[in-house]
Scaffold this active site. Structure first.
Site, PDB file in Angstrom:
ATOM      1  N   SER A  20     -22.794 -10.257   1.594  1.00 22.16           N
ATOM      2  CA  SER A  20     -23.036 -11.176   0.849  1.00 22.16           C
ATOM      3  C   SER A  20     -22.613 -12.513   1.049  1.00 22.16           C
ATOM      4  O   SER A  20     -21.781 -12.572   1.931  1.00 22.16           O
ATOM      5  CB  SER A  20     -22.339 -10.812  -0.534  1.00 22.16           C
ATOM      6  OG  SER A  20     -22.683 -11.892  -1.538  1.00 22.16           O
ATOM      7  N   LYS A  48     -16.880  -7.791   0.065  1.00 27.10           N
ATOM      8  CA  LYS A  48     -17.929  -8.032   0.770  1.00 27.10           C
ATOM      9  C   LYS A  48     -17.650  -8.727   2.121  1.00 27.10           C
ATOM     10  O   LYS A  48     -18.320  -8.651   3.337  1.00 27.10           O
ATOM     11  CB  LYS A  48     -19.010  -9.094   0.156  1.00 27.10           C
ATOM     12  CG  LYS A  48     -19.734  -8.104  -0.854  1.00 27.10           C
ATOM     13  CD  LYS A  48     -20.543  -7.012  -0.339  1.00 27.10           C
ATOM     14  CE  LYS A  48     -21.564  -6.493  -1.438  1.00 27.10           C
ATOM     15  NZ  LYS A  48     -22.496  -5.657  -0.771  1.00 27.10           N
ATOM     16  N   TYR A 102     -15.273  -8.489  -5.689  1.00 28.30           N
ATOM     17  CA  TYR A 102     -16.401  -8.528  -5.072  1.00 28.30           C
ATOM     18  C   TYR A 102     -16.349  -9.272  -3.662  1.00 28.30           C
ATOM     19  O   TYR A 102     -16.671  -9.060  -2.641  1.00 28.30           O
ATOM     20  CB  TYR A 102     -17.517  -9.168  -5.895  1.00 28.30           C
ATOM     21  CG  TYR A 102     -19.075  -8.972  -5.253  1.00 28.30           C
ATOM     22  CD1 TYR A 102     -19.784  -8.067  -5.435  1.00 28.30           C
ATOM     23  CD2 TYR A 102     -19.256 -10.108  -4.479  1.00 28.30           C
ATOM     24  CE1 TYR A 102     -20.940  -8.012  -4.868  1.00 28.30           C
ATOM     25  CE2 TYR A 102     -20.742 -10.250  -4.172  1.00 28.30           C
ATOM     26  CZ  TYR A 102     -21.506  -9.333  -4.180  1.00 28.30           C
ATOM     27  OH  TYR A 102     -22.805  -9.061  -3.636  1.00 28.30           O
TER      28      TYR A 102
END
Length: 121
Positions: free
Chosen positions: A98, A115, A111
């Site tokens: 991401s 990522k 997150y």
């Protein structure tokens, strides 16, 4: 769930999981693929769960789940297919990360970090 479809020269397998692929499951799946199709040509990982929080307001369980699903699951899936790819002398692994793994995003620490780790695999 192991839905699969075979065409003339293209075979693919879709595995949908909500938790990381633990190594025993991953190795069993790799063995099944090799018996069914003879080899593994590629792996694409695309793990994703929502995990929010900041360093001063973070649920440790959310942090661990984000690392388990995004990072550990991706690594274990890759580790399971590498021996078969090495034996075949070929294979490709694509891990989807991401932009937040590079730039971060406010309030998404678990997150972002997970990522970012996927981008380093």
């Amino acid at each position: 769930m192991l839905p699969y479809k075979t065409r003339k020269r293209l075979s693919y397998l879709i595995l949908i999981v909500g938790v990381p692929l633990y190594i025993v499951v991953a190795v069993t799946l790799v063995n099944w693929i090799e018996r069914t199709w003879g080899r593994i040509d590629g792996l694409v990982t695309s793990a994703g769960i929502v995990a929010v929080g900041t360093v001063d307001a973070l649920d440790l369980a959310d942090w661990q789940r984000a690392l388990d699903v995004h990072l550990t699951g991706t690594m274990l899936a890759a580790r399971a297919v590498v021996p078969a790819m090495k034996a075949a002398g070929r294979g490709s692994i694509v891990t989807l990360g991401s932009i937040y793994g590079m730039t971060g995003g406010a309030g998404n620490l678990p997150y972002n970090v997970a990522k970012g780790g996927v981008l380093q695999l």
